[in-house]
Design an enzyme around this catalytic site. Structure first.
Site, PDB file in Angstrom:
ATOM      1  N   LYS A 184      62.642  25.244 120.497  1.00 56.54           N
ATOM      2  CA  LYS A 184      62.902  24.132 119.574  1.00 56.54           C
ATOM      3  C   LYS A 184      64.412  23.907 119.398  1.00 56.54           C
ATOM      4  O   LYS A 184      64.875  22.782 119.454  1.00 56.54           O
ATOM      5  CB  LYS A 184      62.307  24.408 118.179  1.00 56.54           C
ATOM      6  CG  LYS A 184      60.810  24.611 118.154  1.00 56.54           C
ATOM      7  CD  LYS A 184      60.285  24.704 116.725  1.00 56.54           C
ATOM      8  CE  LYS A 184      60.820  25.897 115.935  1.00 56.54           C
ATOM      9  NZ  LYS A 184      60.403  27.216 116.453  1.00 56.54           N
ATOM     10  N   ARG A 240      57.584  24.268 107.599  1.00 58.72           N
ATOM     11  CA  ARG A 240      56.901  25.441 108.141  1.00 58.72           C
ATOM     12  C   ARG A 240      55.649  25.772 107.332  1.00 58.72           C
ATOM     13  O   ARG A 240      54.932  26.700 107.677  1.00 58.72           O
ATOM     14  CB  ARG A 240      57.839  26.639 108.075  1.00 58.72           C
ATOM     15  CG  ARG A 240      58.479  27.010 109.412  1.00 58.72           C
ATOM     16  CD  ARG A 240      59.395  28.158 109.111  1.00 58.72           C
ATOM     17  NE  ARG A 240      59.729  28.992 110.202  1.00 58.72           N
ATOM     18  CZ  ARG A 240      60.884  28.941 110.866  1.00 58.72           C
ATOM     19  NH1 ARG A 240      61.753  28.000 110.623  1.00 58.72           N
ATOM     20  NH2 ARG A 240      61.150  29.831 111.791  1.00 58.72           N
ATOM     21  N   ARG A 299      66.956  37.230 123.846  1.00 59.04           N
ATOM     22  CA  ARG A 299      67.752  36.075 123.415  1.00 59.04           C
ATOM     23  C   ARG A 299      69.123  36.478 122.861  1.00 59.04           C
ATOM     24  O   ARG A 299      69.241  37.352 122.018  1.00 59.04           O
ATOM     25  CB  ARG A 299      66.976  35.319 122.331  1.00 59.04           C
ATOM     26  CG  ARG A 299      67.731  34.162 121.735  1.00 59.04           C
ATOM     27  CD  ARG A 299      66.816  33.206 121.061  1.00 59.04           C
ATOM     28  NE  ARG A 299      66.428  33.625 119.737  1.00 59.04           N
ATOM     29  CZ  ARG A 299      65.708  32.874 118.901  1.00 59.04           C
ATOM     30  NH1 ARG A 299      65.256  31.703 119.290  1.00 59.04           N
ATOM     31  NH2 ARG A 299      65.395  33.313 117.710  1.00 59.04           N
ATOM     32  N   ARG A 342      70.352  37.938 117.346  1.00 54.93           N
ATOM     33  CA  ARG A 342      69.920  37.736 115.964  1.00 54.93           C
ATOM     34  C   ARG A 342      69.268  38.997 115.420  1.00 54.93           C
ATOM     35  O   ARG A 342      68.530  39.667 116.121  1.00 54.93           O
ATOM     36  CB  ARG A 342      68.922  36.573 115.910  1.00 54.93           C
ATOM     37  CG  ARG A 342      69.594  35.249 115.703  1.00 54.93           C
ATOM     38  CD  ARG A 342      68.654  34.106 115.842  1.00 54.93           C
ATOM     39  NE  ARG A 342      67.461  34.204 115.000  1.00 54.93           N
ATOM     40  CZ  ARG A 342      66.642  33.174 114.774  1.00 54.93           C
ATOM     41  NH1 ARG A 342      66.891  32.004 115.324  1.00 54.93           N
ATOM     42  NH2 ARG A 342      65.582  33.317 114.019  1.00 54.93           N
ATOM     43  N   ARG A 386      57.124  37.449 112.619  1.00 61.37           N
ATOM     44  CA  ARG A 386      57.409  36.003 112.674  1.00 61.37           C
ATOM     45  C   ARG A 386      56.290  35.259 113.416  1.00 61.37           C
ATOM     46  O   ARG A 386      55.920  34.153 113.038  1.00 61.37           O
ATOM     47  CB  ARG A 386      58.767  35.761 113.346  1.00 61.37           C
ATOM     48  CG  ARG A 386      59.925  36.140 112.419  1.00 61.37           C
ATOM     49  CD  ARG A 386      61.219  36.372 113.175  1.00 61.37           C
ATOM     50  NE  ARG A 386      61.725  35.192 113.828  1.00 61.37           N
ATOM     51  CZ  ARG A 386      62.452  35.221 114.953  1.00 61.37           C
ATOM     52  NH1 ARG A 386      62.738  36.364 115.550  1.00 61.37           N
ATOM     53  NH2 ARG A 386      62.882  34.106 115.467  1.00 61.37           N
TER      54      ARG A 386
END
Ligand code: AMP
Length: 222
Positions: free
Chosen positions: A18, A93, A131, A164, A175
């Protein structure tokens, strides 16, 4: 706020792409990319009241309470650069957030398009654990597939790449769980409104982008 703004809502699980797609779309469409996750991380870094309130939720992979996130979104959407449109990434969300957003659109008017990027959980877990993000411009890299040309540095702005805090195995699992139980029901919500388009996100960044731009053009020019 002006009527008829283009409101693009990016839906999809963490790691679906996203943020990457929203950044590219923002450049192509010349409307701002608004990421509630980025705004909350900035609040955390600056140790603001909001940051302090949000910290424990974010670190455990839980959602920050609706009223805190709704408030930062209202403030952000009220700025001048949103007058032609905006791309929301990571908001709404929850169904309550979606209703809140809808109430803003009812007051101010907006052409709405929700784009769901679909990717299976095993691909997401691999992507999130590899990531790395640029600490300055937010560009994303993948330690395996796209490590960047200069080790540990952003290709675009040269700043250091960071991982992160919530991209750890345990927090990723939480998550994803939160996504499936709380955020995924939004798909149905937007399908019922006739504004939902699903995109297969398990393809190259450029292929996904071409599909999204095609959808945006066909839905907004007509
Ligand atoms: P993201 O960068 O979108 O993955 O968001 C990182 C974290 O920020 C999430 O795991 C949540 O803790 C929090 N967050 C971001 N957006 C929202 C939202 N719309 N509602 C509640 N929490 C959010």
């Amino acid at each position: 706020m002006r009527d008829g703004r283009l409101a693009i809502i990016m839906l999809g699980p963490p790691g679906a792409g996203k943020g990457t797609q929203a950044r590219m779309m923002s450049e192509a469409l010349n409307i701002p990319h608004i990421s509630t996750g980025d705004m909350l991380r900035e609040a955390l870094r600056n140790r603001t009241e909001l940051g302090k309130k949000a910290q424990s939720f974010m670190e455990s992979g839980a959602l920050v309470p609706d009223e805190l996130v709704d408030a930062i979104v209202v403030e952000r959407l009220g700025r001048e650069d949103c007058s032609q449109g905006f791309i929301l990434d990571g908001y709404p969300r929850t169904i309550a957030q979606a209703r809140f957003l809808q109430s803003l659109f009812e007051t101010n008017g907006a052409r709405m398009l929700s784009i769901g990027i679909e990717v299976g959980d095993s691909v997401l877990i691999n992507r999130l654990s590899a990531r790395w993000t640029c600490s300055k411009c937010g560009k994303m890299f993948n330690a395996v597939m796209d490590p960047g040309k200069i080790g540990g540095q952003c290709d675009e702005c040269g700043a250091a790449l960071v991982q992160r805090k919530d991209d750890t195995t345990e927090v990723i699992a939480e998550r994803l769980q939160v996504y499936h139980t709380t955020t995924r029901p939004l798909i149905r919500h937007y399908q019922e409104q006739g504004s939902y388009v699903e995109i297969n996100g398990d393809r190259s960044v450029n292929d996904v982008f071409d599909t999204i731009i095609g959808v945006v053009k066909s839905r907004t020019n007509g």
